[in-house]
Design a protein around this motif. Structure first.
Motif, short mmCIF file in Angstrom:
data_model
loop_
_atom_site.label_atom_id
_atom_site.label_comp_id
_atom_site.label_asym_id
_atom_site.label_seq_id
_atom_site.Cartn_x
_atom_site.Cartn_y
_atom_site.Cartn_z
N VAL A 118 76.68 35.79 43.96
CA VAL A 118 75.29 35.57 43.53
C VAL A 118 74.71 36.94 43.18
CG1 VAL A 118 72.98 34.88 44.29
CG2 VAL A 118 74.98 33.52 44.98
N ILE A 119 74.19 37.08 41.98
CA ILE A 119 73.63 38.37 41.57
C ILE A 119 72.15 38.22 41.23
CG2 ILE A 119 73.77 40.32 39.95
CD1 ILE A 119 76.70 39.48 39.39
N MET A 120 71.33 39.08 41.82
CA MET A 120 69.91 39.12 41.48
C MET A 120 69.56 40.50 40.98
SD MET A 120 67.46 37.15 44.06
CE MET A 120 66.09 37.25 42.95
N LEU A 121 68.92 40.54 39.83
CA LEU A 121 68.43 41.80 39.28
C LEU A 121 66.97 41.94 39.71
CD1 LEU A 121 68.86 44.25 37.36
CD2 LEU A 121 67.99 42.79 35.52
N LEU A 122 66.65 43.06 40.36
CA LEU A 122 65.28 43.27 40.83
C LEU A 122 64.68 44.53 40.22
CD1 LEU A 122 65.73 42.49 44.67
CD2 LEU A 122 65.00 40.93 42.85
N GLY A 123 63.52 44.37 39.56
CA GLY A 123 62.76 45.50 39.06
C GLY A 123 61.79 45.89 40.17
N ASN A 124 62.14 46.91 40.92
CA ASN A 124 61.33 47.28 42.09
C ASN A 124 60.21 48.26 41.72
OD1 ASN A 124 60.76 47.11 44.95
ND2 ASN A 124 61.68 49.14 45.16
N LYS A 125 59.30 48.48 42.64
CA LYS A 125 58.11 49.32 42.50
C LYS A 125 57.10 48.68 41.53
CE LYS A 125 60.77 53.46 43.65
NZ LYS A 125 60.91 54.93 43.58
N ALA A 126 57.04 47.35 41.55
CA ALA A 126 56.13 46.59 40.68
C ALA A 126 54.67 46.93 40.95
CB ALA A 126 56.37 45.09 40.85
N ASP A 127 54.39 47.55 42.09
CA ASP A 127 53.00 47.98 42.38
C ASP A 127 52.58 49.17 41.53
OD1 ASP A 127 53.46 50.63 44.39
OD2 ASP A 127 55.08 49.18 44.38
N MET A 128 53.53 49.86 40.90
CA MET A 128 53.22 51.07 40.14
C MET A 128 53.01 50.78 38.66
SD MET A 128 55.64 53.92 41.95
CE MET A 128 54.83 55.26 41.10
N GLY A 129 52.08 49.87 38.40
CA GLY A 129 51.83 49.44 37.02
C GLY A 129 51.52 50.56 36.05
N SER A 130 50.77 51.56 36.51
CA SER A 130 50.36 52.63 35.59
C SER A 130 51.53 53.52 35.18
CB SER A 130 49.27 53.49 36.24
OG SER A 130 49.75 54.03 37.45
N GLY A 131 52.54 53.59 36.01
CA GLY A 131 53.69 54.42 35.67
C GLY A 131 54.84 53.64 35.08
N ARG A 132 54.56 52.39 34.73
CA ARG A 132 55.63 51.51 34.27
C ARG A 132 56.34 52.06 33.03
NH1 ARG A 132 57.03 45.98 34.39
NH2 ARG A 132 55.35 45.36 35.80
N ALA A 133 57.68 52.07 33.06
CA ALA A 133 58.48 52.50 31.91
C ALA A 133 59.28 51.34 31.34
CB ALA A 133 59.43 53.61 32.34
N THR A 153 59.79 43.18 42.16
CA THR A 153 59.45 43.26 43.58
C THR A 153 58.68 44.55 43.86
OG1 THR A 153 61.57 44.38 43.99
CG2 THR A 153 61.52 42.01 44.37
N SER A 154 58.05 44.58 45.02
CA SER A 154 57.50 45.85 45.51
C SER A 154 57.82 45.95 47.00
CB SER A 154 55.99 45.93 45.31
OG SER A 154 55.48 47.04 46.04
N ALA A 155 58.61 46.95 47.32
CA ALA A 155 58.90 47.20 48.74
C ALA A 155 57.66 47.73 49.42
CB ALA A 155 60.06 48.20 48.87
N LYS A 156 56.73 48.25 48.62
CA LYS A 156 55.50 48.81 49.19
C LYS A 156 54.51 47.72 49.59
CE LYS A 156 51.94 52.27 48.32
NZ LYS A 156 51.47 53.30 47.38
N THR A 157 54.17 46.83 48.66
CA THR A 157 53.20 45.77 48.97
C THR A 157 53.88 44.54 49.57
OG1 THR A 157 53.39 44.69 46.81
CG2 THR A 157 51.76 46.48 47.01
N GLY A 158 55.19 44.45 49.38
CA GLY A 158 55.94 43.30 49.88
C GLY A 158 56.03 42.16 48.89
N ILE A 159 55.41 42.34 47.71
CA ILE A 159 55.41 41.24 46.75
C ILE A 159 56.84 40.85 46.34
CG2 ILE A 159 55.13 42.58 44.58
CD1 ILE A 159 52.78 40.14 44.42
N ASN A 160 57.09 39.54 46.44
CA ASN A 160 58.38 38.94 46.06
C ASN A 160 59.57 39.36 46.91
OD1 ASN A 160 57.20 37.38 44.12
ND2 ASN A 160 57.93 38.55 42.38
N VAL A 161 59.35 40.11 47.96
CA VAL A 161 60.50 40.57 48.76
C VAL A 161 61.11 39.39 49.52
CG1 VAL A 161 61.25 42.08 50.65
CG2 VAL A 161 59.68 42.96 48.89
N ASP A 162 60.30 38.65 50.26
CA ASP A 162 60.82 37.47 50.96
C ASP A 162 61.39 36.47 49.96
OD1 ASP A 162 60.03 38.61 53.30
OD2 ASP A 162 58.48 37.13 53.78
N LEU A 163 60.69 36.32 48.84
CA LEU A 163 61.12 35.36 47.82
C LEU A 163 62.50 35.72 47.27
CD1 LEU A 163 60.33 32.85 46.13
CD2 LEU A 163 59.38 34.43 44.43
#
Ligand code: GDP
Ligand code: MG
Length: 176
Positions: A118-133, A153-163
């Motif tokens: 099972v492979i999941m691709l995660l774009g992490n640091k989603a909380d850093m919208g202003s620095g998005r590349a 995901t964001s390891a900082k805010t926790g968004i989508n981490v459990d999901l």
């Protein structure tokens, strides 16, 4: 989900991706529900955390391995992939190079991992919208191309981490 799922199984799940994308932080957030700012030592050896994820009334045991240090040289040992049931492949949405390296990671995964991993691709640091590349759509497109699941995901805010881990667990049940 149909058929029988064996709750005694432990699924080896590994975190991969370039150094600095947030693998250790993601595991700490999932395990302890907190974000510890600052980089974790990259020299600590491979360690794992056991977690049980509950999907409906089914318990799925995950043994989650964090790669530390080896990823710098992309020398994650091939034996390490061979018995993995799930892979969380991370890039950092503020780092184009970490996204560009995803293809190389996927090539290696396809070469050494089991074909039904099972492979999941995660774009992490989603909380850093202003620095998005990297746009969310670019992550989605790459995931579609390789037939893998995608989430930001964001390891900082926790968004989508459990999901993210819940989704892995569901996929593992479905494939058993
Ligand atoms: P690893 O090398 O992939 O294990 O990455 P680390 O977990 O050590 O994280 C690298 C750096 O990125 C550290 O300074 C973390 O605090 C930071 N970091 C990790 N995840 C996030 C996130 O989701 N958001 C933000 N803003 N910073 C993060
Ligand atoms: Mg780390």
């Amino acid at each position: 989900v149909c058929g029988y799922y064996n709750e005694d199984l432990t699924h080896k799940t590994i975190l991969v991706g370039d150094s600095g994308v947030g693998k250790t932080s993601l595991l700490v957030q999932f395990d302890q529900g907190k974000f510890i700012p600052g980089s974790f030592s990259a020299t600590v050896g491979i360690g794992f955390t056991n977690k049980v994820v509950t999907v409906g009334d089914v318990k799925v045991k995950l043994q989650i391995w964090d790669t530390a240090g080896q990823e710098r040289f992309r020398s994650v040992t091939h034996a390490y992939y061979r018995d993995a049931h799930a892979l969380l492949l991370l890039y950092d949405i503020t780092s184009k190079s970490s996204f560009d390296n995803i293809r190389a990671w996927l090539t290696e995964i396809h070469e050494y991992a089991q074909s039904d991993v099972v492979i999941m691709l995660l774009g992490n640091k989603a909380d850093m919208g202003s620095g998005r590349a990297i746009k969310r759509e670019d992550g989605e497109r790459l995931a579609r191309e390789y037939g893998v699941i995608f989430m930001e995901t964001s390891a900082k805010t926790g968004i989508n981490v459990d999901l993210a881990f819940m989704t892995v667990a569901k996929e593992l049940i479905g494939r058993s």
